[in-house]
Design an enzyme around this catalytic site. Structure first.
Site, PDB file in Angstrom:
ATOM      1  N   TYR A 183      41.973  39.821  51.123  1.00 26.79           N
ATOM      2  CA  TYR A 183      42.588  39.577  50.062  1.00 26.79           C
ATOM      3  C   TYR A 183      43.845  38.747  49.704  1.00 26.79           C
ATOM      4  O   TYR A 183      43.981  37.826  49.187  1.00 26.79           O
ATOM      5  CB  TYR A 183      42.604  40.825  49.233  1.00 26.79           C
ATOM      6  CG  TYR A 183      42.900  40.710  47.612  1.00 26.79           C
ATOM      7  CD1 TYR A 183      42.115  39.898  46.744  1.00 26.79           C
ATOM      8  CD2 TYR A 183      44.146  41.178  47.345  1.00 26.79           C
ATOM      9  CE1 TYR A 183      42.590  39.705  45.447  1.00 26.79           C
ATOM     10  CE2 TYR A 183      44.428  41.128  45.704  1.00 26.79           C
ATOM     11  CZ  TYR A 183      43.720  40.295  45.044  1.00 26.79           C
ATOM     12  OH  TYR A 183      44.016  40.437  43.553  1.00 26.79           O
ATOM     13  N   ASP A 230      28.913  30.180  37.750  1.00 25.05           N
ATOM     14  CA  ASP A 230      29.118  30.546  39.109  1.00 25.05           C
ATOM     15  C   ASP A 230      30.227  29.842  39.605  1.00 25.05           C
ATOM     16  O   ASP A 230      29.988  28.346  39.783  1.00 25.05           O
ATOM     17  CB  ASP A 230      28.028  30.794  40.088  1.00 25.05           C
ATOM     18  CG  ASP A 230      28.213  31.130  41.445  1.00 25.05           C
ATOM     19  OD1 ASP A 230      29.509  31.338  41.918  1.00 25.05           O
ATOM     20  OD2 ASP A 230      27.120  31.197  42.118  1.00 25.05           O
ATOM     21  N   GLY A 250      35.483  34.023  35.383  1.00 20.62           N
ATOM     22  CA  GLY A 250      35.715  35.725  35.498  1.00 20.62           C
ATOM     23  C   GLY A 250      36.065  36.331  34.179  1.00 20.62           C
ATOM     24  O   GLY A 250      36.745  37.246  34.540  1.00 20.62           O
ATOM     25  N   ASP A 273      31.305  33.817  33.237  1.00 18.76           N
ATOM     26  CA  ASP A 273      31.385  34.599  34.160  1.00 18.76           C
ATOM     27  C   ASP A 273      30.056  34.520  34.962  1.00 18.76           C
ATOM     28  O   ASP A 273      29.048  33.832  34.275  1.00 18.76           O
ATOM     29  CB  ASP A 273      31.418  35.823  33.926  1.00 18.76           C
ATOM     30  CG  ASP A 273      31.954  37.110  34.767  1.00 18.76           C
ATOM     31  OD1 ASP A 273      33.099  37.533  34.907  1.00 18.76           O
ATOM     32  OD2 ASP A 273      31.052  37.485  35.651  1.00 18.76           O
TER      33      ASP A 273
HETATM   34  N1  LIG Z   1      43.209  43.830  38.445  1.00 15.66           N
HETATM   35  C1  LIG Z   1      44.489  43.797  39.285  1.00 15.66           C
HETATM   36  O1  LIG Z   1      45.176  44.670  39.559  1.00 15.66           O
HETATM   37  C2  LIG Z   1      45.121  42.471  39.817  1.00 15.66           C
HETATM   38  C3  LIG Z   1      46.325  42.416  40.548  1.00 15.66           C
HETATM   39  C4  LIG Z   1      46.740  41.267  40.938  1.00 15.66           C
HETATM   40  C5  LIG Z   1      46.088  39.958  40.726  1.00 15.66           C
HETATM   41  N2  LIG Z   1      44.677  40.116  40.079  1.00 15.66           N
HETATM   42  C6  LIG Z   1      44.048  38.987  39.881  1.00 15.66           C
HETATM   43  O2  LIG Z   1      43.652  38.542  38.759  1.00 15.66           O
HETATM   44  C7  LIG Z   1      42.387  37.939  38.416  1.00 15.66           C
HETATM   45  C8  LIG Z   1      41.636  38.920  37.802  1.00 15.66           C
HETATM   46  O3  LIG Z   1      41.289  39.908  38.381  1.00 15.66           O
HETATM   47  P1  LIG Z   1      40.355  41.185  37.504  1.00 15.66           P
HETATM   48  O4  LIG Z   1      41.009  42.445  37.655  1.00 15.66           O
HETATM   49  O5  LIG Z   1      40.183  40.824  36.098  1.00 15.66           O
HETATM   50  O6  LIG Z   1      39.163  41.315  38.543  1.00 15.66           O
HETATM   51  P2  LIG Z   1      37.587  41.946  38.072  1.00 15.66           P
HETATM   52  O7  LIG Z   1      37.177  42.142  39.530  1.00 15.66           O
HETATM   53  O8  LIG Z   1      37.822  42.909  37.045  1.00 15.66           O
HETATM   54  O9  LIG Z   1      36.977  40.694  37.372  1.00 15.66           O
HETATM   55  C9  LIG Z   1      36.551  39.722  38.371  1.00 15.66           C
HETATM   56  C10 LIG Z   1      35.351  38.823  37.545  1.00 15.66           C
HETATM   57  O10 LIG Z   1      34.902  37.575  38.416  1.00 15.66           O
HETATM   58  C11 LIG Z   1      33.575  37.717  38.167  1.00 15.66           C
HETATM   59  N3  LIG Z   1      32.803  36.820  39.270  1.00 15.66           N
HETATM   60  C12 LIG Z   1      32.918  37.259  40.587  1.00 15.66           C
HETATM   61  N4  LIG Z   1      32.359  36.430  41.014  1.00 15.66           N
HETATM   62  C13 LIG Z   1      32.119  35.368  40.482  1.00 15.66           C
HETATM   63  C14 LIG Z   1      31.513  33.996  40.503  1.00 15.66           C
HETATM   64  N5  LIG Z   1      31.017  33.515  41.641  1.00 15.66           N
HETATM   65  N6  LIG Z   1      31.652  33.035  39.753  1.00 15.66           N
HETATM   66  C15 LIG Z   1      32.183  33.299  38.580  1.00 15.66           C
HETATM   67  N7  LIG Z   1      32.746  34.680  38.216  1.00 15.66           N
HETATM   68  C16 LIG Z   1      32.673  35.541  39.417  1.00 15.66           C
HETATM   69  C17 LIG Z   1      33.114  39.178  38.234  1.00 15.66           C
HETATM   70  O11 LIG Z   1      31.981  39.142  37.746  1.00 15.66           O
HETATM   71  C18 LIG Z   1      34.259  39.723  37.178  1.00 15.66           C
HETATM   72  O12 LIG Z   1      33.886  39.619  35.851  1.00 15.66           O
HETATM   73  C19 LIG Z   1      41.798  37.830  40.017  1.00 15.66           C
HETATM   74  O13 LIG Z   1      42.237  36.645  40.586  1.00 15.66           O
HETATM   75  C20 LIG Z   1      42.701  38.760  41.005  1.00 15.66           C
HETATM   76  O14 LIG Z   1      42.710  38.739  42.293  1.00 15.66           O
HETATM   77  C21 LIG Z   1      44.450  41.286  39.599  1.00 15.66           C
END
Ligand SMILES: NC(=O)c1ccc[n+]([C@@H]2O[C@H](COP(=O)([O-])OP(=O)(O)OC[C@H]3O[C@@H](n4cnc5c(N)ncnc54)[C@H](O)[C@@H]3O)[C@@H](O)[C@H]2O)c1
Length: 339
Positions: free
Chosen positions: A164, A74, A30, A56
């Protein structure tokens, strides 16, 4: 302090010593997301680009990683994940692929499958292939309606009422379980809302705090989907990255929390961030039209007690709201120009 972690082993050989360098090889899943874009770059700076593989599911993401190898992966493809780890001799995985809070409410079954199955595949692979370490972010979404809202403690009651949050709570238990039953060294942080300017956020309840900077720069009024006084814990992405690396580089014996660490930096309401930005754009205006995300936010903590992270691995944030605002407004125009 983060440091280059490639280890030099000095082993006796004939009458002298030989040095064997054990290279960390880090897979980021990701990596094209809001956190991954910046974390992957920092990992390359610390460990060297030859030690990092960005991945990703999004094929169009390759151009975002001119500085290190990128593969389409994936995380629900269990055998593809295994092949990558074996073929690339991966020793650590930063597992960031997930569906975030607001999107998860619209696609609950897909969110459960992605957030849970991928973590379980990885924990199983870590056990089987003896991976060194896994980093997996959790979230303040593990807390819910019955959790205390102020200075929420590490072990406060967890009653998440979003898919979530439920997936993150279950994931934390799995990490703890694999550590205690299979010695898998999984490390985790309960991030608050993350704010950065290098990528647009991916469907979370705190996304407004990124979008508001873009609207201010475009001289457009901002419409907030949360009420003006909805206070939430937040963190600037450079702090989130510092925390991830500090936790991953801490000696294993210092890690007392094997589920996920509470982590805090700043907290603010939509009105407070608006007023901070308005200092730079006096004509900036805001109105409030709460939607379904208001209910999610209302059930989350407003402030977090993160003493275990401070005690175990010396966590300390660098950014408060004024410092973050100034830095984003200074850098965002150049960033948008480059794109
Ligand atoms: N952004 C926040 O505010 C926040 C807060 C708390 C926790 N988190 C956690 O941090 C982590 C990263 O968050 P983020 O904000 O970068 O999320 P994001 O949604 O910006 O990015 C997620 C990425 O995962 C990729 N993805 C989706 N399905 C996939 C798959 N099947 N295989 C591979 N890649 C896949 C997407 O293309 C995307 O690039 C997550 O676990 C999220 O729960 C984020």
């Amino acid at each position: 302090m983060t440091q280059n972690c490639n280890i030099i082993l000095k082993l006796p050989f004939r009458k002298g010593l030989i040095e064997i360098k054990i290279m960390d090889k880090i897979l980021v899943t990701g990596s094209a997301g809001q956190l991954g874009i910046e974390l992957t770059q920092r990992l390359c700076e610390v460990y060297g680009p030859e030690s990092v593989i960005a991945s990703d599911i999004n094929q169009g993401s390759a151009s975002k990683f001119p500085y290190c190898p990128f593969i389409v992966l994936d995380v629900l493809d269990q055998s593809g994940l295994k092949k990558t780890i074996i073929n690339e001799k991966v020793t650590q995985v930063y597992h960031l692929a997930a569906i975030l809070s607001a999107t998860a409410e619209k696609k609950p079954l897909l969110a459960w499958k992605l957030n849970m199955d991928s973590l379980l595949y990885l924990l199983e692979l870590a056990k089987e292939l003896k991976l060194d370490k896994i980093f997996w972010p959790s979230s303040i979404a593990v807390f819910g309606k019955e959790s205390p809202k102020e200075n929420t403690l590490q072990n406060a009651v967890q009653t998440p009422n979003t898919i979530y949050g439920i997936s993150k709570m279950a994931g934390e238990r799995w990490c703890d379980y694999y550590y205690h039953h299979h010695q898998v060294d999984a490390r985790s942080i309960r991030y608050p809302g993350l704010i950065g300017y290098k990528a647009m956020p991916g469907g979370g309840t705190t996304d407004y705090a990124v979008d508001i900077f873009h609207k201010a720069l475009r001289n457009e009024p901002f419409q907030s989907f949360l009420k003006k006084d909805t206070r939430l814990p937040m963190m600037y992405i450079p702090d989130a990255i510092k925390a991830a690396l500090d936790l991953m580089q801490a000696p294993a014996e210092n890690i007392s929390v094997r589920s996920s660490y509470n982590l805090a930096a700043m907290n603010f309401t939509p009105q407070e961030i608006f007023l901070e930005i308005k200092k730079f754009f006096p004509d900036f205006s805001i109105n409030y039209v709460p939607d379904y995300r208001q209910e999610i936010a209302t059930n989350w903590p407003q402030t977090i007690d993160d003493r275990p992270a401070r005690n175990d691995w010396n966590w300390q944030p660098d950014y408060d709201l004024p410092r973050m605002t100034e830095e984003i407004l200074k850098n965002l125009p150049f960033w948008l120009d480059k794109k």
